[in-house]
Design an enzyme around this catalytic site. Structure first.
Site, PDB file in Angstrom:
ATOM      1  N   HIS A  17    -110.362 -57.632   2.406  1.00 32.98           N
ATOM      2  CA  HIS A  17    -109.265 -57.892   1.466  1.00 32.98           C
ATOM      3  C   HIS A  17    -108.129 -56.892   1.684  1.00 32.98           C
ATOM      4  CE1 HIS A  17    -112.628 -59.460  -1.386  1.00 32.98           C
ATOM      5  NE2 HIS A  17    -111.947 -60.523  -1.003  1.00 32.98           N
ATOM      6  N   LYS A  41    -118.321 -66.982 -11.560  1.00 35.14           N
ATOM      7  CA  LYS A  41    -119.168 -67.146 -12.756  1.00 35.14           C
ATOM      8  C   LYS A  41    -120.216 -66.041 -12.815  1.00 35.14           C
ATOM      9  CE  LYS A  41    -118.297 -72.039 -13.108  1.00 35.14           C
ATOM     10  NZ  LYS A  41    -117.641 -72.326 -11.828  1.00 35.14           N
ATOM     11  N   ARG A  90    -111.349 -66.581   7.449  1.00 32.22           N
ATOM     12  CA  ARG A  90    -112.337 -65.958   8.331  1.00 32.22           C
ATOM     13  C   ARG A  90    -112.898 -67.020   9.253  1.00 32.22           C
ATOM     14  NH1 ARG A  90    -115.349 -63.792   3.244  1.00 32.22           N
ATOM     15  NH2 ARG A  90    -114.334 -65.712   2.631  1.00 32.22           N
ATOM     16  N   SER A 128    -117.443 -60.284  -0.100  1.00 34.70           N
ATOM     17  CA  SER A 128    -117.935 -59.523  -1.251  1.00 34.70           C
ATOM     18  C   SER A 128    -119.412 -59.812  -1.478  1.00 34.70           C
ATOM     19  CB  SER A 128    -117.149 -59.882  -2.516  1.00 34.70           C
ATOM     20  OG  SER A 128    -115.791 -59.567  -2.368  1.00 34.70           O
TER      21      SER A 128
HETATM   22  P1  ADP Z   1    -112.289 -66.394  -3.838  1.00 36.00           P
HETATM   23  O1  ADP Z   1    -113.359 -66.510  -4.888  1.00 36.00           O
HETATM   24  O2  ADP Z   1    -110.949 -66.870  -4.308  1.00 36.00           O
HETATM   25  O3  ADP Z   1    -112.627 -66.925  -2.470  1.00 36.00           O
HETATM   26  P2  ADP Z   1    -112.531 -63.740  -2.709  1.00 36.00           P
HETATM   27  O4  ADP Z   1    -112.350 -62.470  -3.448  1.00 36.00           O
HETATM   28  O5  ADP Z   1    -113.876 -64.023  -2.140  1.00 36.00           O
HETATM   29  O6  ADP Z   1    -112.084 -64.827  -3.746  1.00 36.00           O
HETATM   30  O7  ADP Z   1    -111.464 -63.864  -1.543  1.00 36.00           O
HETATM   31  C1  ADP Z   1    -110.082 -63.858  -1.809  1.00 36.00           C
HETATM   32  C2  ADP Z   1    -109.344 -64.243  -0.545  1.00 36.00           C
HETATM   33  O8  ADP Z   1    -109.569 -63.260   0.459  1.00 36.00           O
HETATM   34  C3  ADP Z   1    -109.789 -65.580   0.075  1.00 36.00           C
HETATM   35  O9  ADP Z   1    -108.655 -66.186   0.643  1.00 36.00           O
HETATM   36  C4  ADP Z   1    -110.741 -65.154   1.159  1.00 36.00           C
HETATM   37  O10 ADP Z   1    -110.805 -66.109   2.202  1.00 36.00           O
HETATM   38  C5  ADP Z   1    -110.079 -63.865   1.624  1.00 36.00           C
HETATM   39  N1  ADP Z   1    -111.031 -62.965   2.257  1.00 36.00           N
HETATM   40  C6  ADP Z   1    -112.200 -62.519   1.765  1.00 36.00           C
HETATM   41  N2  ADP Z   1    -112.823 -61.704   2.663  1.00 36.00           N
HETATM   42  C7  ADP Z   1    -112.009 -61.659   3.753  1.00 36.00           C
HETATM   43  C8  ADP Z   1    -112.094 -61.026   5.041  1.00 36.00           C
HETATM   44  N3  ADP Z   1    -113.143 -60.300   5.383  1.00 36.00           N
HETATM   45  N4  ADP Z   1    -111.066 -61.205   5.912  1.00 36.00           N
HETATM   46  C9  ADP Z   1    -110.013 -61.975   5.573  1.00 36.00           C
HETATM   47  N5  ADP Z   1    -109.877 -62.609   4.394  1.00 36.00           N
HETATM   48  C10 ADP Z   1    -110.853 -62.460   3.491  1.00 36.00           C
END
Ligand code: ADP
Length: 166
Positions: A17, A41, A90, A128
């Site tokens: 992120h 959730k 990703r 995450s």
């Molecule tokens: P969501 O529940 O909206 O997917 P996340 O917190 O999991 O929320 O992810 C937010 C955004 O960050 C999404 O667009 C996700 O694809 C991107 N993202 C998460 N991890 C990575 C990563 N390792 N590299 C690039 N983008 C990421």
């Protein structure tokens, strides 16, 4: 002023992120990292805790703000005066969901576009959920999340919070 909203669960924020945030901050005058209250959730961290960690790790980026929102992302983005929603991509499996979401969002609000930033090679398999799982099994997460987040996760593991997650 070009303003972008980067929405997500950020439960917790990872180096993947952070990489997207840093790159978006170069491309836009202002980036609002926005925690979606209604998304995860089974969140491990409360919205307040996720905001706190995001504030801590983005503190040195002067054009990055951190916020939380309810409801439709496009409605929030419009209310903030943003023109763009940022999402990270990703593996291929992200694509289908992200495309559907981007098309839905344009259907709801044609003035706001979604821009995708491709992950960096080191973060391609970082999420995450993977971090939480690894931490709960006693794995080393120090290269995957900022130090403050690693501390918070370690505290949860010690307190037994991660064994009850999700
Ligand atoms: P969501 O529940 O909206 O997917 P996340 O917190 O999991 O929320 O992810 C937010 C955004 O960050 C999404 O667009 C996700 O694809 C991107 N993202 C998460 N991890 C990575 C990563 N390792 N590299 C690039 N983008 C990421």
């Amino acid at each position: 002023m070009k303003r972008a909203v980067y929405p997500g669960s950020f439960d917790p924020v990872t180096n993947g992120h952070l990489d997207i945030i840093e790159r978006a901050a170069v491309l836009f005058d202002e980036v609002i990292v926005a925690v979606a209250r209604n998304r995860a959730k089974h969140a491990l961290f409360s919205v307040a805790e996720r905001l706190e960690m995001l504030r801590e790790v983005t503190g040195s980026l002067v054009n990055v703000k951190v916020d939380a929102f309810d409801g439709l992302t496009v409605r929030y983005a419009k209310a903030q005066g943003a023109q763009v929603i940022i999402r990270g991509l990703r593996v291929l499996s992200d694509f289908e969901n992200e495309m559907m979401m981007a098309l839905m969002n344009r259907n709801q609000e044609p003035t706001i576009d979604t821009i995708f930033l491709m992950t960096s090679k080191d973060h391609a398999f970082l999420s995450s959920s993977a971090v939480k799982e690894l931490a709960s099994l006693g794995g080393d997460i120090s290269a995957l999340v900022p130090p403050e987040v690693a501390r918070q996760l370690a505290a949860r593991v010690q307190g037994g919070g991660l064994s009850r997650w999700p």
